[in-house]
Design an enzyme around this catalytic site. Structure first.
Site, PDB file in Angstrom:
ATOM      1  N   PRO A 513      -1.224  11.165  15.650  1.00  0.00           N
ATOM      2  CA  PRO A 513      -2.684  11.397  16.228  1.00  0.00           C
ATOM      3  C   PRO A 513      -3.571  11.409  15.109  1.00  0.00           C
ATOM      4  CG  PRO A 513      -1.589  13.636  16.094  1.00  0.00           C
ATOM      5  CD  PRO A 513      -0.532  12.444  15.639  1.00  0.00           C
ATOM      6  N   ASP A 625      -0.353  -5.613  11.660  1.00  0.00           N
ATOM      7  CA  ASP A 625      -0.593  -4.846  12.956  1.00  0.00           C
ATOM      8  C   ASP A 625      -2.057  -5.045  13.206  1.00  0.00           C
ATOM      9  OD1 ASP A 625      -0.057  -3.891  15.172  1.00  0.00           O
ATOM     10  OD2 ASP A 625       0.129  -1.693  14.416  1.00  0.00           O
TER      11      ASP A 625
END
Ligand SMILES: *[C@@H]1O[C@H](CO)[C@@H](O)[C@H](O)[C@H]1NC(C)=O
Ligand SMILES: *[C@@H]1O[C@H](CO)[C@@H](O)[C@H](O)[C@H]1NC(C)=O
Ligand SMILES: *[C@@H]1O[C@H](CO)[C@@H](O)[C@H](O)[C@H]1NC(C)=O
Ligand SMILES: *[C@@H]1O[C@H](CO)[C@@H](O)[C@H](O)[C@H]1NC(C)=O
Ligand SMILES: *[C@@H]1O[C@H](CO)[C@@H](O)[C@H](O)[C@H]1NC(C)=O
Ligand SMILES: *[C@@H]1O[C@H](CO)[C@@H](O)[C@H](O)[C@H]1NC(C)=O
Ligand SMILES: *[C@@H]1O[C@H](CO)[C@@H](O)[C@H](O)[C@H]1NC(C)=O
Length: 817
Positions: A513, A625
């Site tokens: 997170p 990515d």
């Protein structure tokens, strides 16, 4: 037969030749006149004057336009309020030097010379200035009348916007009513001669946009007005004249400024692009919401990127309710003027100076004298330097409320606002004592840091651990470099994020997170907390810290520091108020905040960031990515690439690698990478191409599926391209407002980036060149992965992707080898 047609041709040729000769003149005098199709042409052939009718109108006007430019740009109109309504019309100069335009029914327009002259001639100069002068006058620049004194909607190079204070003549721009009616419209641009003159635009009688006062370098509200390759500019402010003017650096270029009300009330600077044969917009105002005059009311400060954009200056509070900022702000505590010591000044940085309607200026006072002068007058509310050149000089004071302030990221000015002493905080109360304390503290801190640095230097080389200090990295040569990455205390981070409260959670990245936090000093941060179960181990973590610490580029997210204590591993980044790109482009409502020019700006920014990673940084880095959710947006919607956890460093010329861990995100992965685990800078280019197509279409590649055609996003783009209707690919709401040639070019580049074979894809440096250039681009071939959604899984020929095919999530796959 042959001779006859030859004779006819010759006659026609001669006729044309003669008409040309008789009117390829730049001047007329005496009995000559301009009628019908005859024109005056400036000596250099740039400008032409004659009769014209605007598109869509039968009215006829006398005007000046650029000659030989197909898209006719009229720069001046004589009889803008008195059109000629039939096909007659004669422009002549009579013996007293009056310019007279008449039609059958009589005189429709005339212009009077400043003084009577003997042998008047009318001449169109190379600058586009139409002048009346005495042919006998030796001084060729002594005009008794000139069109530059009576501008319409266009400011040409060499024209003056402003005042002749001797004669009271004001030169200002007034827009056309509409594109077929040159009569004066609503939008004007002029110089307000207050004590401290400023550039102002009005819409009707309402102030609309303030360029602000001239601060020696530029208008205070236009920090982007800088020395540039196209033109130089100047502001003249003396007893005789107050005006703004500009001149082209290269006289073969063409540029003009136009006030245009059919364009949503803007003032645009155009530059002629001789390659595309079109006018490019060089700059436009108003630029954004904060340019709206007095949007935030008195003492309100407009900050683009904040929500709401309006904030009260420190020491002030909103006057009305928070929905209506036009009422502005009032003081927390009014100052008492009688008691001299009860008020002082708070310094605000990087502002556009407030409206100068009630101001006073003296160029010979310095800042200290300015302050004293302001303190001695009860109505004085603020002061500043009137000229910011060379560290600042001169004095400007404001009386009454401060209106129309905005804050700039860069290029703003300091403003000293008068406050009740209690609002000044500890900053200014005992300046001397504070200066001493600051000095002492600096000395002590420096000492401590030096010692700490020395100790850490030894400790850190053994292992990366500690609480507050600097990471060292040993490079190949065995030398130690200081990377200036701050270590944060776990306690600090816990406090800043409110113990990682869920309300502070920004999202879930690939490896854990991300939380928003606020440090004690008010700085906002984003904390990436690596989940203990995450695939990112100690190695990746260190890798990321060291990598990012070395990378500095305005299109990369900045790492502020890190924290690892026990099991906890965290990265601390600058906070990006606008979150990630995917939250805009894939959201119906928010996507409307990104018009085409913003999108193009974002595309170019990402390209530059990626180019830096691939080529320009000291290391060669492949992101692996790149996707919409890994592009963050700062206050001003500048894109910043984030998440380098998986980036690979290459030394020297190694440009391709093979990995047994496939990491990345479905929908963005290049075929050779998804299937064979082969990666290279070209697999990043593939991801960039997908991202580009997503930004243009507003659709996700993963999840887009064209029902009828069984095509994915790439396939859909390819098909439209092949069928010659690529513009249908663009997000519908952008269709009308965008620059179509830029869109086409972007789609074209996008298709080149997603080519099946890496060697067919361009490098990022070529991508940057293609996006910014005008040259022809290579034709794309059929892209990879374009055959529909099922093909993707089928091609990858293994069940390893099944689990990750749900949505746009990051996948980490261990390939058995
Ligand atoms: C002006 O030119 C147009 C088209 O070239 C022609 O139709 C028209 O008759 C001309 N008018 C005059 C007054 O010569
Ligand atoms: C043209 O304008 C004149 C005066 O401006 C006016 O007297 C005349 O009636 C107009 N003609 C037409 C056809 O509108
Ligand atoms: C020239 O034109 C002006 C304006 O129409 C007029 O007042 C003046 O009398 C004219 N001069 C002559 C000599 O006709
Ligand atoms: C001026 O502009 C022209 C046309 O764009 C160009 O050919 C020429 O090289 C420029 N001259 C200079 C000195 O830059
Ligand atoms: C004003 O804006 C409109 C719409 O963009 C454009 O078509 C027109 O050419 C502009 N007018 C001028 C004088 O540039
Ligand atoms: C500006 O200040 C100087 C120095 O105090 C003074 O001599 C001068 O008269 C002032 N000028 C104006 C225009 O007030
Ligand atoms: C303060 O400044 C204003 C505006 O210049 C002026 O009208 C007023 O007389 C000044 N008051 C004093 C006390 O100097």
């Amino acid at each position: 037969m042959g001779t006859l047609s030859f004779t006819l041709l010759s006659i026609i040729f001669l006729l044309i030749f003669f008409t040309e000769i008789s009117w390829a003149a730049d001047a007329i005098s005496g009995t000559q006149s301009i009628t019908g199709n005859s024109t005056l042409v400036s000596k250099d052939g740039n400008f032409e004057m004659g009769f014209f009718s605007p598109d869509g109108s039968t009215n006829r006007y006398v005007g000046i336009w650029y000659k030989d430019i197909s898209a006719r740009a009229v720069v001046w109109v004589a009889n803008r309020q008195n059109p000629i309504n039939d096909s007659s019309g004669t422009l002549m100069i009579n013996s007293t030097g009056h310019l007279v335009l008449s039609q059958k029914s009589g005189v429709v327009w005339s212009a009077n010379p400043a003084k009577p002259i003997q042998t008047p001639i009318l001449q169109l100069l190379d600058s586009g200035n139409l002048v009346v002068r005495d042919d006998k006058d030796e001084n060729l620049e002594s005009y008794v009348w000139q069109s530059f004194d009576y501008p319409c909607d266009t400011l040409l190079p060499g024209m003056k916007l402003g005042w002749d204070l001797k004669t009271g003549l004001q030169r200002r721009l007034v827009s056309w009513k509409s594109s077929d009616d040159p009569s004066p419209g609503d939008l004007t641009w002029e110089i307000d001669i207050n004590n401290y003159p400023e550039s102002v635009m009005f819409r009707g009688s309402e102030k609309y946009y303030r360029g602000g006062p001239w601060n020696g370098l530029r208008f205070s509200g236009a920090p982007e007005l800088k020395p540039n390759p196209l033109f130089k500019f100047e502001f003249v402010f003396n007893e005789d004249e107050v005006y703004y003017t500009y001149n082209l650096l290269n006289n073969s270029e063409k540029s003009r400024i136009v006030v245009n009300q059919t364009n949503g009330y803007t003032r645009d600077r155009y530059a002629w692009n001789s390659v595309t044969q079109s006018w490019d917009v060089f700059a436009t105002v108003p630029r954004d919401n904060c340019d709206k005059y007095a949007l935030c009311g008195a003492y309100g400060n407009c900050i683009i990127g904040e929500s709401p954009v309006c904030q009260c200056l420190e020491g002030f509070k909103p006057k009305g309710n928070l929905m209506d900022w036009s009422q502005g702000c009032i003081r927390n505590k009014p100052f008492n003027c009688q008691d001299k010591d009860s008020s002082g000044f708070l310094k605000f940085r990087s502002l556009k100076l407030p409206e100068t309607a009630y101001s006073w200026v003296n160029e010979s006072l310095n800042l200290k004298e300015c302050k004293a002068k302001c303190l001695s007058n009860c109505s004085c509310t603020a002061y500043a330097n009137s000229d910011i050149r060379g560290g600042g000089s001169g004095c400007v004071m404001w009386f009454g409320d401060l209106i129309d302030i905005r804050e700039f990221q860069a290029g703003g000015q300091d403003l000293y606002v008068r406050m009740h002493a209690s609002e000044l905080g500890s900053k200014t109360k005992r300046t001397v004592r504070i200066a001493v304390i600051v000095l002492l503290v600096t000395v002590v801190v420096c000492g401590v840091l030096l010692v700490a640095h020395y100790i850490r230097r030894r400790k850190c080389l053994e292992e990366h651990a500690g609480t507050n200090g600097i990471i060292m990295n040993q490079n190949n040569a065995g030398q130690t470099e200081d990377l200036e990455v701050l270590f944060f205390d776990l306690d600090k981070i816990v406090k800043a994020t409110n113990n990682f409260s869920s309300s502070n959670k920004l999202g879930e990245g690939g490896f854990g997170p991300v939380y928003r936090g606020t440090l004690k000093d008010g700085q906002e941060i984003a904390v990436k907390r690596l989940s203990m179960s995450s695939g990112q181990g100690q190695n990746e973590f260190k890798n990321e810290v060291i990598l990012i610490a070395k990378l500095q580029h305005r299109n990369l997210v900045k790492l502020l520091g890190c924290c690892f204590q026990g099991e906890e591993k965290m990265l601390i980044y600058e906070y990006m108020p606008n979150k990630s790109l995917d939250s805009f482009i894939f959201d119906q409502r928010k996507s409307e905040m990104l018009d085409w020019s913003k999108r193009f700006h974002i595309i170019c920014g990402i390209a530059r960031g990626l180019l830096y990673l691939h080529q320009d940084s000291r290391l060669r880095i492949i992101h692996r990515d790149l996707k919409a959710s890994n592009v963050l947006l700062d206050k001003e919607m500048n894109p910043k690439i984030s998440d380098f956890g998986m980036a690979r460093t290459f030394g020297g010329d190694q440009s391709e690698g093979n990995t047994n861990r496939v990491v990345g995100t479905y929908g963005y992965m290049a075929p050779e990478y998804a299937i064979d685990g082969l990666f290279s800078v070209k697999s990043d280019v593939f991801s960039f191409g997908i991202l580009l197509l997503e930004i243009i279409s507003g659709k996700k590649n993963r999840g887009f599926y064209h029902l009828e055609t069984n095509l994915n996003l790439i396939g859909y783009a390819w098909r439209l391209w092949k069928e010659g209707r690529p513009l249908e690919f663009i997000n519908p709401f952008l269709r009308d407002s965008s620059n179509h040639s830029e869109v086409l070019r972007s789609i074209h580049v996008g298709l080149l980036c997603v080519q099946e074979h890496p060697e067919d894809r361009p490098s990022m440096s070529y991508v940057v060149v293609m996006l910014g250039g005008e040259n022809a681009l290579p034709e794309p071939k059929q892209p990879g992965f374009s055959l529909g959604k099922d093909t993707v899984t089928a091609d990858s020929s293994s069940n390893k992707v099944e689990s990750s095919s749900t949505n746009e999530i990051t996948v980490t796959l261990l390939e058995p080898r």
